[in-house]
Design a protein around this motif. Structure first.
Motif, PDB file in Angstrom:
ATOM      1  N   UNK A   1      29.034  -8.262 -68.345  1.00  9.67           N
ATOM      2  CA  UNK A   1      29.960  -9.360 -68.118  1.00  9.67           C
ATOM      3  C   UNK A   1      30.859  -9.202 -66.909  1.00  9.67           C
ATOM      4  N   UNK A   2      31.450  -8.011 -66.712  1.00  8.72           N
ATOM      5  CA  UNK A   2      32.328  -7.811 -65.566  1.00  8.72           C
ATOM      6  C   UNK A   2      31.554  -7.946 -64.256  1.00  8.72           C
ATOM      7  N   UNK A   3      30.342  -7.386 -64.221  1.00  2.66           N
ATOM      8  CA  UNK A   3      29.522  -7.490 -63.017  1.00  2.66           C
ATOM      9  C   UNK A   3      29.138  -8.942 -62.758  1.00  2.66           C
ATOM     10  N   UNK A   4      28.837  -9.675 -63.814  1.00  2.48           N
ATOM     11  CA  UNK A   4      28.482 -11.087 -63.670  1.00  2.48           C
ATOM     12  C   UNK A   4      29.663 -11.883 -63.121  1.00  2.48           C
ATOM     13  N   UNK A   5      30.839 -11.661 -63.667  1.00  2.00           N
ATOM     14  CA  UNK A   5      32.022 -12.390 -63.202  1.00  2.00           C
ATOM     15  C   UNK A   5      32.310 -12.063 -61.743  1.00  2.00           C
ATOM     16  N   UNK A   6      32.207 -10.778 -61.377  1.00  2.00           N
ATOM     17  CA  UNK A   6      32.471 -10.389 -59.996  1.00  2.00           C
ATOM     18  C   UNK A   6      31.431 -10.999 -59.053  1.00  2.00           C
ATOM     19  N   UNK A   7      30.181 -11.066 -59.465  1.00  2.00           N
ATOM     20  CA  UNK A   7      29.130 -11.626 -58.609  1.00  2.00           C
ATOM     21  C   UNK A   7      29.371 -13.113 -58.387  1.00  2.00           C
TER      22      UNK A   7
ATOM     23  N   UNK B   1      21.600 -15.500 -59.694  1.00  2.00           N
ATOM     24  CA  UNK B   1      22.465 -14.501 -60.310  1.00  2.00           C
ATOM     25  C   UNK B   1      21.977 -14.266 -61.734  1.00  2.00           C
ATOM     26  N   UNK B   2      21.558 -13.059 -62.072  1.00  3.01           N
ATOM     27  CA  UNK B   2      21.062 -12.802 -63.433  1.00  3.01           C
ATOM     28  C   UNK B   2      22.193 -12.849 -64.455  1.00  3.01           C
ATOM     29  N   UNK B   3      22.103 -13.769 -65.397  1.00  8.90           N
ATOM     30  CA  UNK B   3      23.166 -13.950 -66.377  1.00  8.90           C
ATOM     31  C   UNK B   3      23.160 -12.865 -67.442  1.00  8.90           C
TER      32      UNK B   3
END
Length: 335
Positions: free
Chosen positions: A268-274, A262-264
């Motif tokens: 931010x929202x996309x990261x949290x959802x992923x 998962x690319x950090x």
């Protein structure tokens, strides 16, 4: 005594002499290997009384001559071509890359004048572009730009990275706006980034690769991850397809954690959802961290959105656009 003279008679010309003949305009694609012509094209070439080509460097000429077809390097006018066909002869014109517009325009003017009996004119495609053939043009254009453009020749992967991000966002915006023309253009801009990076990669002294390596890799990956299409497995629902994909991907990557890959650096929202999606798909029960602060509140909202099947990034962008419209309305500015 009858002094009336008989009307002079003109002997009827033979059918062959009266036949205006035939012109075959043979077109080929530079995206197909020279010499790979259709059978109707070879038949027309072998049956022709004369074969002409205005371009002495045409890539097809060596192959035609090797096959025993005599080709005259000539660029006749429309009138000269009509004369060459007179008497029922067939003349094949091997078109240049531009398609002989001057010749075809001249033939059209002659036909429109009504003063000339025109030969039969046939357009015969000798080779065809396959789907995706224009990608070869893009590769060639990129090669030249990389070699000759002062800016493009100095670019690196790292220097171009920001443009890849920008183009991806512009593509998403075109999709969300539903603008078809903009969508086509933005897809092209994203494709350019792929081809540009692949062209730069060719020059790496230690680990070079080309656009063919990139394409070959994704083809192999797609085939491997779609055993229900290319193999013996079956999948009748999108959920079963996704299960196949995740299982195959896990075997390929040999990851230790569901969070691997998962690319950090993503928003931010996309990261949290992923992260929430990976946890849910894996069947893990991991409570969200609880701490004061807006970040943890946003994390909980993103996880909730993902569980409800909502893309939090897209939802926030839609709300932001509505806010923008409200601001413009308050300013008296048209949408």
């Amino acid at each position: 005594m009858n002094t009336t003279r008989p009307e002079p008679t003109t002997p009827d010309p033979s059918p062959t002499a009266a036949d205006p003949g035939r012109v075959v305009l043979l077109t080929t694609s530079h995206r197909v290997a020279p010499g790979l012509l259709s059978w109707p094209a070879w038949q027309a070439l072998r049956a022709a009384d004369r074969v002409l080509c205005a371009d002495g460097a045409h890539p097809q000429l060596p192959y035609l001559r090797e096959a025993g077809t005599a080709v005259d390097e000539a660029a006749p006018t429309a009138e000269e071509l009509v004369d060459a066909c007179a008497g029922g002869r067939t003349v094949v014109v091997v078109a240049t890359g531009e398609g002989e517009p001057a010749l075809t325009d001249g033939l059209a003017r002659l036909a429109g004048s009504g003063r000339v009996r025109m030969p039969e004119l046939e357009l015969l495609p000798a080779s065809y572009d396959l789907p995706g053939a224009r990608l070869l043009d893009l590769v060639q254009v990129m090669d030249r730009i990389r070699a000759e453009c002062p800016w493009s020749s100095r670019q690196t992967h790292r220097g171009l990275a920001k443009y890849g991000i920008e183009e991806a966002y512009e593509l998403v915006e075109a999709i969300e706006e539903g603008d078809r023309d903009e969508l086509r253009e933005e897809l092209g801009d994203v494709l350019l980034q792929v081809v540009f990076h692949a062209r730069i990669a060719q020059e790496d002294p230690d680990a070079p690769f080309s656009i063919d390596d990139v394409a070959g890799g994704i083809v192999a990956k797609l085939i491997h991850r779609h055993p229900h299409v290319f193999g013996d497995e079956t999948a009748s629902t999108p959920e079963e397809v996704k299960e196949h994909w995740l299982r195959t991907k896990a075997v390929e990557k040999r990851r230790e954690s569901v969070t691997d890959g998962i690319p950090l650096a993503q928003p931010g929202l996309a990261l949290a959802a992923k992260l929430a999606s990976r946890v849910r798909t894996a069947g893990l029960r991991v409570p969200l961290p609880q701490a004061p602060g807006i970040g943890y509140e946003l994390l909980a909202l993103a996880a909730r959105a993902e569980a409800d099947g909502v893309d939090p990034e897209a939802a926030l962008r839609a709300a932001a656009r509505a806010y923008r419209d409200a601001v413009r309305a308050a300013e008296g500015v048209a949408k």
